[in-house]
Scaffold this motif. Structure first.
Motif, short mmCIF file in Angstrom:
data_model
loop_
_atom_site.label_atom_id
_atom_site.label_comp_id
_atom_site.label_asym_id
_atom_site.label_seq_id
_atom_site.Cartn_x
_atom_site.Cartn_y
_atom_site.Cartn_z
N MET A 275 0.96 -1.07 0.02
CA MET A 275 -0.12 0.01 0.13
C MET A 275 0.92 1.33 0.01
N GLY A 276 0.37 2.19 -0.66
CA GLY A 276 1.14 3.47 -0.76
C GLY A 276 0.75 4.29 0.53
N ALA B 69 -12.28 12.74 -4.74
CA ALA B 69 -10.81 12.76 -4.70
C ALA B 69 -10.32 11.64 -3.90
N PHE B 70 -11.02 11.33 -2.71
CA PHE B 70 -10.54 10.16 -1.81
C PHE B 70 -10.42 8.87 -2.72
N LYS B 71 -11.56 8.56 -3.63
CA LYS B 71 -11.53 7.46 -4.38
C LYS B 71 -10.61 7.45 -5.30
N SER B 72 -10.08 8.57 -6.10
CA SER B 72 -8.99 8.56 -6.89
C SER B 72 -7.89 8.54 -6.05
N ILE B 73 -7.53 8.90 -4.90
CA ILE B 73 -6.43 8.74 -4.11
C ILE B 73 -6.02 7.31 -3.90
N LYS C 104 -4.93 4.83 -6.13
CA LYS C 104 -3.35 4.85 -6.46
C LYS C 104 -2.80 4.35 -5.05
N LEU C 105 -3.03 4.51 -3.91
CA LEU C 105 -2.56 3.87 -2.66
C LEU C 105 -2.65 2.54 -2.98
N LYS C 106 -3.56 1.83 -3.43
CA LYS C 106 -4.00 0.37 -3.56
C LYS C 106 -2.88 -0.09 -4.47
N GLN C 107 -2.39 0.82 -5.57
CA GLN C 107 -1.53 0.39 -6.59
C GLN C 107 -0.19 0.26 -5.80
N GLY C 108 0.08 0.75 -4.68
CA GLY C 108 1.28 0.82 -3.82
C GLY C 108 2.03 2.26 -4.18
N ILE D 68 -9.29 9.01 4.49
CA ILE D 68 -8.17 8.23 4.38
C ILE D 68 -7.81 7.44 5.68
N GLU D 69 -8.07 7.94 6.63
CA GLU D 69 -7.76 7.44 7.91
C GLU D 69 -8.72 6.29 8.36
N GLU D 70 -10.03 6.68 7.88
CA GLU D 70 -11.12 5.67 8.13
C GLU D 70 -10.92 4.18 7.61
N HIS D 71 -9.98 4.50 6.44
CA HIS D 71 -9.93 3.31 5.73
C HIS D 71 -8.51 2.64 5.80
N GLY D 72 -7.94 3.20 6.87
CA GLY D 72 -6.68 2.61 7.37
C GLY D 72 -5.34 2.88 6.53
#
Lengths: 221, 221
Positions: free
Chosen positions: A1-2, A77-81, A84-88, A112-116
């Protein structure tokens, strides 16, 4: 995770970025920049562009001011970010000024924090500190309090000696009338550190200005 | 004649200096650093030392906290700085945090300006912005005001939702008792960005600390 970095890029002057902010911008795979107008320029991008590497992916996100539409856009914006984070990929979200002072980043961070996801925030030079330096006007001295507020909340000014009023755009006259009535001296600063910056002390000059990036520093006489 | 630069070096982390601050420190002939203790270390010097060139003249000036002695020491510092300016040397006066937020520089600047010397101030990252990032705690959201005050002025807290309390050293218990009574959540941060930095949320942990460089961020429940 990124990892998500919230990066304060300061008020407008490219040289008011910190070493830490530059290092984060250089190392992230993706840089997300907010834009106040749909399809418009991003001030945060203009401030940081010299430090963004050529192979960095740039996402421009439009955030309207307030309301339901803003909430939707932040979630988008959260969903787009998140993608990317899921792609590392490490993501830098740029914020004008400081990320924890009146910023859209604060709302985004909740998701972002809610999703860990892992996050780190890099502080930035606030607009009011930059404006104080430009106007050569101390913000607060001795053991006095400093009150910082948006122009929509003039009612919260009691008799504090040192006051900073943000978001004065379109309500300049109302703010100045209030300050004069309450016995405050004031300085208006627009576009601190950017082309067209101005420091104004006279009401008639200030009322001619139509500038989104402007604040007033007030001191009780 | 030389020029005096007031340079904010930020809260403690060497990477939280701005590009502008570094350029000024590098180009000045003389760097003046304040020290809180007579003969003691200068935190501002420690933050900036990597950027000070070998042939730069360094003046350490002790400023006691408040009182007549402080005034005398500031005048003394002015006289030493004036001597350098008259020699045509550019002088950087370093300040922890931002030069226009609770700083000795503000008093010094009065003398410098009264005597007609050219000055320029470079803003810095404030302690409260750095602490907010470290604690991952927003300072102010939406259209709320933010009140910043020294612990000696708790009486000026009305019912502001967002409050920052500076100078809590030695009065930690009094501050926390006040905040608990008034219904505030609080976070204590010490030595942000320096060795031994800590973020504490429990009263019993906070009361064990004895740290000069500490602040409390409070939010009304």
């Amino acid at each position: 995770m990124g990892k998500l970095y919230g990066v304060g890029v300061g008020p407008g002057d490219k040289e008011l970025l910190t070493i830490k902010a530059i290092k984060v911008i250089e190392k992230c795979d993706v840089v997300v920049v907010p834009s106040a107008m749909a399809g418009g320029k991003s001030i945060a991008y203009e401030i940081a562009e010299d430090y963004i590497k050529k192979d960095t992916e740039i996402l421009i996100k439009h955030f309207p001011m307030g309301g339901e539409e803003q909430e939707e856009k932040i979630y988008e914006a959260f969903k787009s970010i998140e993608e990317k984070l899921k792609q590392g990929k490490d993501v830098a979200f740029l914020t004008i000024g400081d990320p924890f002072v009146y910023s859209t980043y604060i709302y985004l961070l909740k998701y972002i924090e809610e999703h860990g996801y892992e996050t780190e925030t890099i502080p930035g030079i606030t607009s009011f500190c930059a404006c104080a330096s430009l106007a050569n006007q101390p913000l607060v001295i001795g053991d006095e309090p400093l009150l910082i507020l948006p122009a929509s909340r003039l009612d919260s000014i009691k008799d504090e000696k040192y006051v900073v009023i943000m978001k004065v755009y379109k309500v300049e006259k109302q703010v100045i009338d209030f300050l004069e009535h309450k016995g405050y001296d004031y300085i208006y600063i627009k576009r601190a550190g950017r082309e067209g910056q101005k420091v104004l002390k006279h009401k008639e000059d200030i009322l001619k200005e139509k500038e989104y990036m402007s604040i007033i520093i007030a001191t009780k006489r």
